[in-house]
Design a protein around this motif. Structure first.
Motif: not given
Length: 142
Positions: A125, A89, A133-135, A123, A91
């Motif tokens: 997602r 992931r 996937h990006w938080e 936050v 961030i």
């Protein structure tokens, strides 16, 4: 190990800064560059393209750099399956996670979970159209 003995902090002229930059494998490198520009305001720092249209690009989001390229399974670089995600992931820490999250969704990202407050962060997602996937968040003031 002292800094002088540590090759990661070796003295150099000019001073060298150690960094880690993720490299995302995608299907559709040109579309990915366009998506990250539209979603995150990324700037293209570097790009090469082969005659078949395969791309290698370095992008920067307010100085935070990452790379992407079209997948090349023959070199062990496969894009994630967008339906199941990736083993990593990203961030993305930004001043206004709500606005960046909403912008990413407006240009094609899928909401995994909406922006909220948890573990001292604001936050949310998303999954980008390429399976990553990006938080998107920021630490909350204590």
């Amino acid at each position: 190990m002292t800094p002088k003995e540590n090759p990661m902090s070796a003295n150099s002229d000019p001073p060298f800064r150690t960094t880690i930059a993720p490299w995302l494998s995608v299907r559709g490198g040109t579309r990915a560059v366009d998506f990250y520009k539209a979603a995150f305001g990324a700037e293209q720092v570097y790009r090469i393209e082969d005659p078949d249209g395969n791309v290698v690009a370095r992008l920067s989001v307010n100085g935070a750099e990452f790379w992407l390229s079209d997948e090349s399974p023959e070199h062990g670089n496969s894009a994630p399956d967008a339906s199941i995600g990736s083993t990593v992931r990203m961030i993305l820490t930004v001043a206004d996670p709500d606005a960046v999250f909403d912008q990413a969704v407006s240009v094609g990202a899928r909401v995994v979970y909406p922006v909220g407050e948890e573990h001292g962060w604001r936050v949310g997602r998303i999954a980008d159209p390429f399976g990553h996937h990006w938080e998107i968040g920021r630490p909350m003031a204590s």
